[in-house]
Design an enzyme around this catalytic site. Structure first.
Site, short mmCIF file in Angstrom:
data_model
loop_
_atom_site.label_atom_id
_atom_site.label_comp_id
_atom_site.label_asym_id
_atom_site.label_seq_id
_atom_site.Cartn_x
_atom_site.Cartn_y
_atom_site.Cartn_z
N HIS A 82 0.86 -1.19 0.00
CA HIS A 82 0.00 0.00 0.00
C HIS A 82 0.89 1.23 0.00
O HIS A 82 1.85 1.32 0.76
CB HIS A 82 -0.90 0.03 1.24
CG HIS A 82 -1.75 1.27 1.30
ND1 HIS A 82 -2.94 1.36 0.62
CD2 HIS A 82 -1.55 2.46 1.89
CE1 HIS A 82 -3.45 2.58 0.81
NE2 HIS A 82 -2.62 3.27 1.58
N ASP A 161 -14.63 3.55 8.02
CA ASP A 161 -13.62 4.42 7.40
C ASP A 161 -14.21 5.21 6.25
O ASP A 161 -13.88 6.36 6.04
CB ASP A 161 -12.43 3.59 6.91
CG ASP A 161 -11.43 4.51 6.23
OD1 ASP A 161 -10.90 5.40 6.93
OD2 ASP A 161 -11.20 4.40 5.02
N ARG A 168 -13.59 13.58 7.31
CA ARG A 168 -12.27 14.21 7.55
C ARG A 168 -11.88 15.12 6.40
O ARG A 168 -11.29 16.18 6.60
CB ARG A 168 -11.21 13.11 7.74
CG ARG A 168 -11.33 12.42 9.09
CD ARG A 168 -10.51 11.16 9.13
NE ARG A 168 -9.12 11.41 8.83
CZ ARG A 168 -8.32 10.55 8.18
NH1 ARG A 168 -8.78 9.38 7.79
NH2 ARG A 168 -7.07 10.85 7.95
N SER A 183 -7.14 4.54 9.36
CA SER A 183 -7.90 4.50 8.11
C SER A 183 -7.26 3.50 7.13
O SER A 183 -7.93 2.62 6.58
CB SER A 183 -7.93 5.92 7.51
OG SER A 183 -8.32 5.91 6.18
N LYS A 187 -8.51 -0.92 6.49
CA LYS A 187 -8.86 -1.50 5.18
C LYS A 187 -7.90 -2.64 4.82
O LYS A 187 -8.31 -3.67 4.31
CB LYS A 187 -8.81 -0.41 4.10
CG LYS A 187 -9.99 0.56 4.23
CD LYS A 187 -9.88 1.72 3.26
CE LYS A 187 -8.81 2.70 3.67
NZ LYS A 187 -8.91 4.04 3.17
#
Ligand code: URA
Length: 424
Positions: A82, A161, A168, A183, A187
């Site tokens: 990621h 999220d 946010r 967050s 995931k």
């Protein structure tokens, strides 16, 4: 349980209790807590932070707000990557097939771009027919047959999220390490992968420009992953200058295919292989990822993945701009720096990115560098191409490029792409 008490506790600097966290996440996800109270709590968290146990509980509650994908039918090690995002960061595209060709299964759930950084799903959708909305059964089938798939995270993956991130975004509460870490990790943990490599970026094109903030974010995410049984490591990498030459959807897919053919720009090749090595180490596989580019097996995996997801694997099928303009060198000398954020904004203004979630993106629009840091240029020489889909956007894109190229008399030193590795 009273939401006002929860907000007051955090406002006054206390750590939230397990019960308070569970109550808030559950009631906000269910729509019982209004956005104005959630906004107040998010702002209090931004200012007061969270201690380790509190963040672990907050993240667990976010994971449990939805489904957790079950990858237990997959026998090979599952490892994902990621990135915190940047300009020209198309690394997921060559990386997934490279590691799949080495024996890893990469269950990549990706997102769309917002603002000046591009999104993997938008890039892949530049391939005619490519489908990113794939149900879990088909996702698992592609993973076992091909070894990698890049799909959109379903509505039910960490729904807390989804709501919190949207809130946010409009309440100036994105830039909080515990909120970003929970967050991203909620995931990734819900995705069910055995192991995870994080590419945490710093510099002008990154979400957190300061490397110290990037380091703290990386350490926090590694701790969260490990606490949830996901072997996690992170590389802290430079996003001060664009990665590769291309920024935009179709042009980045084309650059990714070139990388898989062995013709990628140096920085893309170096960082992709570095991340692949990190993923292979977590999986316990001893293989040189460069070998699967050299023998063509990574390109073959890419083609298999594109076909499995309904896309046309012929690179010539990717739509291209017929209207290409140039941006010329503002002076003579060596390019010492190319500002990633300015280039990203130019590509975005040409139509490669979106301002609102519901906006469409162009598969054609984007920028391609002709020269980069270290190259010597003459004033007036073309140094960047603008790939134009809508001519009405060109002036605004050119404005963004003012000051994007720094030119000096001395050749700059080599750029260090990986600053640090974080993890056990
Ligand atoms: N990406 C995410 O998924 N969440 C954040 O908070 C920031 C970047």
């Amino acid at each position: 349980m009273d939401t006002v008490d929860i907000i007051r506790s955090k406002r006054d600097g206390a750590a939230l209790t397990k019960q308070q966290i569970r109550f808030f996440i559950e009631s906000y996800t269910a729509g019982d807590t209004p956005d104005y109270q959630a906004s107040a709590l998010l702002m209090a968290i931004l200012w007061r932070g969270m201690i380790k146990d509190e963040l672990a509980e907050w993240t667990a509650a976010m994971i449990e707000s939805g489904e957790r994908i079950d990858l237990s039918t997959i026998t090979a090690p599952t490892v994902d990557k990621h990135s915190t995002g940047g300009v020209g960061d198309k690394l997921s595209l060559p990386l997934a097939p490279i590691v799949a060709a080495c024996g890893i299964v990469d269950p990549m759930l990706s997102g769309r771009g917002l603002g000046h950084t591009g999104g993997t799903l938008d890039k892949l959708e530049a391939i005619p027919g490519f489908e990113v909305n794939i149900d879990n059964d088909r996702f698992l089938q592609i993973l076992s047959e091909v070894g990698c798939a890049i799909v959109s995270a379903g509505e039910n993956l960490a729904p807390a999220d989804r709501k919190l991130y949207a809130l946010r975004d409009v309440t100036a509460t994105v830039e909080s390490i515990p909120l970003i870490a929970s967050s991203i990790m909620s995931k990734k943990i819900a995705e069910g992968t055995d192991a995870l490599v994080l590419d945490v970026k710093f510099g002008s094109g990154a979400f957190l420009p300061d490397p110290d903030m990037g380091r703290r974010l990386a350490e926090t995410m590694v701790e969260l992953g490990e606490a949830h049984g996901v072997r996690t490591s992170a590389l802290l990498t430079d996003m001060d200058q664009p990665l590769g030459m291309a920024a935009g959807n179709g042009v980045e897919v084309t650059e990714s295919i070139e990388t898989l053919k062995g013709n990628g720009p140096d920085d893309i090749v170096e960082l992709t292989l570095e991340l692949a090595r990190e993923m292979l180490a977590l999986a316990g596989i001893d293989k040189d990822p460069a070998s699967v580019i050299a023998d063509g097996s990574a390109l073959q995996k890419w083609n298999e993945m594109v076909i499995a997801q309904g896309g046309d694997p012929d690179p010539a099928a990717i739509p291209r701009a017929t209207d290409i303009r140039t941006f010329d060198a503002p002076g003579s000398g060596f390019i010492t720096r190319v500002d990633a954020r300015k280039v990203g904004i130019a590509a975005w203004r040409l139509g490669a990115g979106r301002s609102r979630k519901e906006d469409p993106v162009s598969p054609i629009a984007g920028t391609v560098l002709l020269k980069r840091a270290g190259d010597e240029v003459r004033a007036g020489e073309p140094i960047l191409e603008l790939h134009v889909d809508d001519p009405g956007r060109v002036d605004h894109a050119l404005d963004a490029l003012q000051g994007a190229f720094e030119i000096g008399d001395a050749e700059p030193g080599p750029r260090k792409l990986v600053l640090e590795r974080i993890g056990s």
